[in-house]
Design a protein around this motif. Structure first.
Motif, PDB file in Angstrom:
ATOM      1  N   SER A  14       0.808  -1.215   0.000  1.00 50.25           N
ATOM      2  CA  SER A  14       0.000   0.000   0.000  1.00 50.25           C
ATOM      3  C   SER A  14       0.843   1.268   0.000  1.00 50.25           C
ATOM      4  CB  SER A  14      -0.917   0.009   1.226  1.00 50.25           C
ATOM      5  OG  SER A  14      -0.147   0.020   2.416  1.00 50.25           O
ATOM      6  N   ILE A  15       2.162   1.134   0.196  1.00 46.55           N
ATOM      7  CA  ILE A  15       2.998   2.338   0.267  1.00 46.55           C
ATOM      8  C   ILE A  15       4.230   2.304  -0.630  1.00 46.55           C
ATOM      9  CG2 ILE A  15       2.247   2.995   2.579  1.00 46.55           C
ATOM     10  CD1 ILE A  15       4.771   1.783   3.705  1.00 46.55           C
ATOM     11  N   ALA A  16       4.702   1.125  -1.042  1.00 52.84           N
ATOM     12  CA  ALA A  16       5.887   1.064  -1.902  1.00 52.84           C
ATOM     13  C   ALA A  16       5.628   1.804  -3.204  1.00 52.84           C
ATOM     14  CB  ALA A  16       6.262  -0.383  -2.189  1.00 52.84           C
ATOM     15  N   ARG A  17       6.632   2.495  -3.676  1.00 49.68           N
ATOM     16  CA  ARG A  17       6.510   3.237  -4.935  1.00 49.68           C
ATOM     17  C   ARG A  17       7.103   2.461  -6.111  1.00 49.68           C
ATOM     18  NH1 ARG A  17       9.181   8.918  -3.922  1.00 49.68           N
ATOM     19  NH2 ARG A  17       8.535   9.164  -6.121  1.00 49.68           N
ATOM     20  N   ILE A  18       7.755   1.348  -5.816  1.00 43.47           N
ATOM     21  CA  ILE A  18       8.438   0.573  -6.850  1.00 43.47           C
ATOM     22  C   ILE A  18       7.805  -0.812  -6.941  1.00 43.47           C
ATOM     23  CG2 ILE A  18      10.671  -0.298  -7.663  1.00 43.47           C
ATOM     24  CD1 ILE A  18      11.961   1.647  -5.564  1.00 43.47           C
ATOM     25  N   VAL A  19       7.569  -1.278  -8.171  1.00 44.38           N
ATOM     26  CA  VAL A  19       7.097  -2.644  -8.361  1.00 44.38           C
ATOM     27  C   VAL A  19       8.045  -3.354  -9.328  1.00 44.38           C
ATOM     28  CG1 VAL A  19       5.507  -2.020 -10.244  1.00 44.38           C
ATOM     29  CG2 VAL A  19       5.143  -4.127  -8.948  1.00 44.38           C
ATOM     30  N   ILE A  20       8.406  -4.576  -8.963  1.00 45.93           N
ATOM     31  CA  ILE A  20       9.243  -5.429  -9.803  1.00 45.93           C
ATOM     32  C   ILE A  20       8.328  -6.429 -10.495  1.00 45.93           C
ATOM     33  CG2 ILE A  20      11.120  -7.112  -9.842  1.00 45.93           C
ATOM     34  CD1 ILE A  20      12.102  -5.767  -7.200  1.00 45.93           C
ATOM     35  N   CYS A  21       8.367  -6.433 -11.813  1.00 46.62           N
ATOM     36  CA  CYS A  21       7.466  -7.275 -12.603  1.00 46.62           C
ATOM     37  C   CYS A  21       8.298  -8.214 -13.465  1.00 46.62           C
ATOM     38  CB  CYS A  21       6.576  -6.415 -13.480  1.00 46.62           C
ATOM     39  SG  CYS A  21       5.668  -5.154 -12.556  1.00 46.62           S
ATOM     40  N   GLY A  22       8.418  -9.449 -13.021  1.00 50.77           N
ATOM     41  CA  GLY A  22       9.192 -10.434 -13.750  1.00 50.77           C
ATOM     42  C   GLY A  22       8.314 -11.387 -14.527  1.00 50.77           C
ATOM     43  N   GLN A  23       8.806 -12.603 -14.702  1.00 50.33           N
ATOM     44  CA  GLN A  23       8.120 -13.585 -15.533  1.00 50.33           C
ATOM     45  C   GLN A  23       7.201 -14.461 -14.697  1.00 50.33           C
ATOM     46  OE1 GLN A  23      10.221 -15.312 -18.909  1.00 50.33           O
ATOM     47  NE2 GLN A  23       9.677 -17.365 -18.192  1.00 50.33           N
ATOM     48  N   ALA A  24       7.764 -15.424 -13.974  1.00 50.40           N
ATOM     49  CA  ALA A  24       6.992 -16.331 -13.121  1.00 50.40           C
ATOM     50  C   ALA A  24       7.973 -17.047 -12.205  1.00 50.40           C
ATOM     51  CB  ALA A  24       6.204 -17.345 -13.956  1.00 50.40           C
ATOM     52  N   PRO A  25       7.510 -17.548 -11.081  1.00 50.89           N
ATOM     53  CA  PRO A  25       8.418 -18.278 -10.191  1.00 50.89           C
ATOM     54  C   PRO A  25       9.042 -19.489 -10.874  1.00 50.89           C
ATOM     55  CG  PRO A  25       6.330 -17.793  -9.099  1.00 50.89           C
ATOM     56  CD  PRO A  25       6.146 -17.464 -10.548  1.00 50.89           C
ATOM     57  N   GLY A  26      10.294 -19.759 -10.531  1.00 56.03           N
ATOM     58  CA  GLY A  26      10.945 -20.994 -10.952  1.00 56.03           C
ATOM     59  C   GLY A  26      10.815 -22.047  -9.872  1.00 56.03           C
ATOM     60  N   THR A  27      11.563 -23.117 -10.004  1.00 54.19           N
ATOM     61  CA  THR A  27      11.443 -24.225  -9.054  1.00 54.19           C
ATOM     62  C   THR A  27      11.849 -23.818  -7.642  1.00 54.19           C
ATOM     63  OG1 THR A  27      13.643 -24.985  -9.748  1.00 54.19           O
ATOM     64  CG2 THR A  27      11.746 -26.014 -10.805  1.00 54.19           C
ATOM     65  N   ARG A  28      12.896 -23.017  -7.519  1.00 56.23           N
ATOM     66  CA  ARG A  28      13.356 -22.619  -6.177  1.00 56.23           C
ATOM     67  C   ARG A  28      12.343 -21.708  -5.491  1.00 56.23           C
ATOM     68  NH1 ARG A  28      19.897 -21.438  -6.300  1.00 56.23           N
ATOM     69  NH2 ARG A  28      20.522 -23.330  -7.417  1.00 56.23           N
ATOM     70  N   VAL A  29      11.784 -20.782  -6.262  1.00 60.18           N
ATOM     71  CA  VAL A  29      10.795 -19.872  -5.682  1.00 60.18           C
ATOM     72  C   VAL A  29       9.512 -20.640  -5.352  1.00 60.18           C
ATOM     73  CG1 VAL A  29       9.397 -17.833  -6.117  1.00 60.18           C
ATOM     74  CG2 VAL A  29      11.799 -17.870  -6.805  1.00 60.18           C
ATOM     75  N   HIS A  30       9.147 -21.591  -6.190  1.00 58.85           N
ATOM     76  CA  HIS A  30       7.973 -22.423  -5.892  1.00 58.85           C
ATOM     77  C   HIS A  30       8.173 -23.154  -4.568  1.00 58.85           C
ATOM     78  CE1 HIS A  30       4.456 -24.904  -6.586  1.00 58.85           C
ATOM     79  NE2 HIS A  30       5.191 -25.995  -6.429  1.00 58.85           N
ATOM     80  N   ALA A  31       9.395 -23.609  -4.310  1.00 59.15           N
ATOM     81  CA  ALA A  31       9.677 -24.335  -3.064  1.00 59.15           C
ATOM     82  C   ALA A  31       9.707 -23.397  -1.863  1.00 59.15           C
ATOM     83  CB  ALA A  31      10.996 -25.081  -3.183  1.00 59.15           C
ATOM     84  N   SER A  32      10.253 -22.195  -2.034  1.00 60.41           N
ATOM     85  CA  SER A  32      10.425 -21.274  -0.906  1.00 60.41           C
ATOM     86  C   SER A  32       9.194 -20.405  -0.660  1.00 60.41           C
ATOM     87  CB  SER A  32      11.630 -20.366  -1.142  1.00 60.41           C
ATOM     88  OG  SER A  32      11.375 -19.440  -2.191  1.00 60.41           O
ATOM     89  N   GLY A  33       8.425 -20.130  -1.714  1.00 59.52           N
ATOM     90  CA  GLY A  33       7.303 -19.208  -1.588  1.00 59.52           C
ATOM     91  C   GLY A  33       7.732 -17.755  -1.504  1.00 59.52           C
ATOM     92  N   ARG A  34       8.989 -17.488  -1.812  1.00 58.56           N
ATOM     93  CA  ARG A  34       9.545 -16.138  -1.725  1.00 58.56           C
ATOM     94  C   ARG A  34      10.189 -15.782  -3.056  1.00 58.56           C
ATOM     95  NH1 ARG A  34      14.111 -14.041   2.635  1.00 58.56           N
ATOM     96  NH2 ARG A  34      13.106 -12.055   3.165  1.00 58.56           N
ATOM     97  N   PRO A  35       9.878 -14.630  -3.640  1.00 59.44           N
ATOM     98  CA  PRO A  35      10.400 -14.318  -4.973  1.00 59.44           C
ATOM     99  C   PRO A  35      11.900 -14.073  -5.004  1.00 59.44           C
ATOM    100  CG  PRO A  35       9.239 -12.434  -4.054  1.00 59.44           C
ATOM    101  CD  PRO A  35       8.984 -13.584  -3.122  1.00 59.44           C
ATOM    102  N   PHE A  36      12.496 -14.464  -6.110  1.00 59.51           N
ATOM    103  CA  PHE A  36      13.911 -14.197  -6.395  1.00 59.51           C
ATOM    104  C   PHE A  36      14.847 -14.766  -5.327  1.00 59.51           C
ATOM    105  CE2 PHE A  36      11.811 -10.912  -8.980  1.00 59.51           C
ATOM    106  CZ  PHE A  36      12.426 -11.148 -10.199  1.00 59.51           C
ATOM    107  N   THR A  37      14.542 -15.965  -4.836  1.00 60.76           N
ATOM    108  CA  THR A  37      15.452 -16.645  -3.901  1.00 60.76           C
ATOM    109  C   THR A  37      16.368 -17.568  -4.700  1.00 60.76           C
ATOM    110  OG1 THR A  37      13.690 -18.273  -3.529  1.00 60.76           O
ATOM    111  CG2 THR A  37      13.953 -16.530  -1.878  1.00 60.76           C
ATOM    112  N   ASP A  38      17.143 -16.967  -5.586  1.00 61.80           N
ATOM    113  CA  ASP A  38      18.040 -17.721  -6.460  1.00 61.80           C
ATOM    114  C   ASP A  38      19.135 -16.766  -6.932  1.00 61.80           C
ATOM    115  OD1 ASP A  38      16.770 -16.091  -8.343  1.00 61.80           O
ATOM    116  OD2 ASP A  38      15.484 -17.683  -9.089  1.00 61.80           O
ATOM    117  N   PRO A  39      20.128 -17.258  -7.686  1.00 61.35           N
ATOM    118  CA  PRO A  39      21.203 -16.366  -8.139  1.00 61.35           C
ATOM    119  C   PRO A  39      20.713 -15.187  -8.967  1.00 61.35           C
ATOM    120  CG  PRO A  39      21.908 -18.641  -8.338  1.00 61.35           C
ATOM    121  CD  PRO A  39      20.447 -18.689  -7.961  1.00 61.35           C
TER     122      PRO A  39
END
Length: 220
Positions: free
Chosen positions: A44-69
């Motif tokens: 509700s307050i962030a001014r920046i949004v990161i718009c990528g493609q879709a979660p990969g296998t690591r993010v699917h496992a962690s439930g947290r975006p961009f938890t990879d190299p």
């Protein structure tokens, strides 16, 4: 103007429970073969949004975006650390597909599911009117956020970032096109040294200008 927190929280809960791609898939697609796990951070307050493609296998496992190299590289481009990156007061994260789409026959990630864009994205961005910097990471995000550039190559779009700045900034929501930070783009980055020398410093300046100091966060 920040949107209503209760309304945004309810929207986030609806996204978290979404099973459209499995239970009512787009007619052009097969149902998702595994249990969906939507990954999306609204704010509700962030001014920046990161718009990528879709979660990969690591993010699917962690439930947290961009938890990879690729996340490490993206944070370097942005000039932020993990605590800032995962702070919803600083960044919203809205990929084009909320769930891991599965792997294709060659072992690569499938494209983002169509259902997310059709059912959620317009509502999500209307619910976050305070966003004034969109980081469109990769071709799928650029097709949605820069429809006037649809059909152009990713290289052409990213290379035209200054023209895109001129087109989008006056409307109050600056859009910066970026390549995906995956290792698969190492060769592109090596060939296009201007990206690190010119675009990354501009990106870091725009991000830094929108980060909210801790004292201001406490006032929200």
């Amino acid at each position: 103007m920040a949107c209503d927190f209760d309304g945004l929280a309810a929207l986030g809960e609806s996204i978290a429970s979404c099973r459209i791609c499995r239970d009512r898939p787009d007619p052009r697609s097969r149902p998702l073969a595994h249990e969906p796990r939507p990954v999306c951070i609204l704010s509700s307050i962030a001014r920046i949004v990161i718009c990528g493609q879709a979660p990969g296998t690591r993010v699917h496992a962690s439930g947290r975006p961009f938890t990879d190299p690729s996340g490490d590289r993206l944070r370097t481009w942005l000039g932020v650390d993990k605590s800032e990156f995962y702070d919803p007061a600083q960044f919203a994260i809205v990929p084009m597909g909320f769930c891991f789409p599965g792997l294709d026959a060659k072992g690569g990630d499938r494209p983002p599911r169509r259902e997310c864009r059709a059912n959620w994205h317009d509502t999500v961005f209307a619910a976050m009117p305070q966003i004034d910097l969109v980081l469109a990471v990769g071709r799928y995000a650029q097709d949605y956020h820069l429809p006037q550039w649809r059909g152009r190559s990713l290289h052409e779009v990213v290379e035209s970032w200054e023209q895109i700045e001129d087109e989008t900034a006056p409307a109050g929501r600056l859009i910066i096109p970026l390549p995906h930070p995956s290792w698969r783009n190492n060769a592109w980055l090596s060939r296009n040294v201007w990206f690190d020398e010119v675009l990354v410093p501009f990106l870091q300046k725009e991000v830094a200008a929108r980060l909210i100091p801790a004292v201001e966060q406490r006032e929200h």
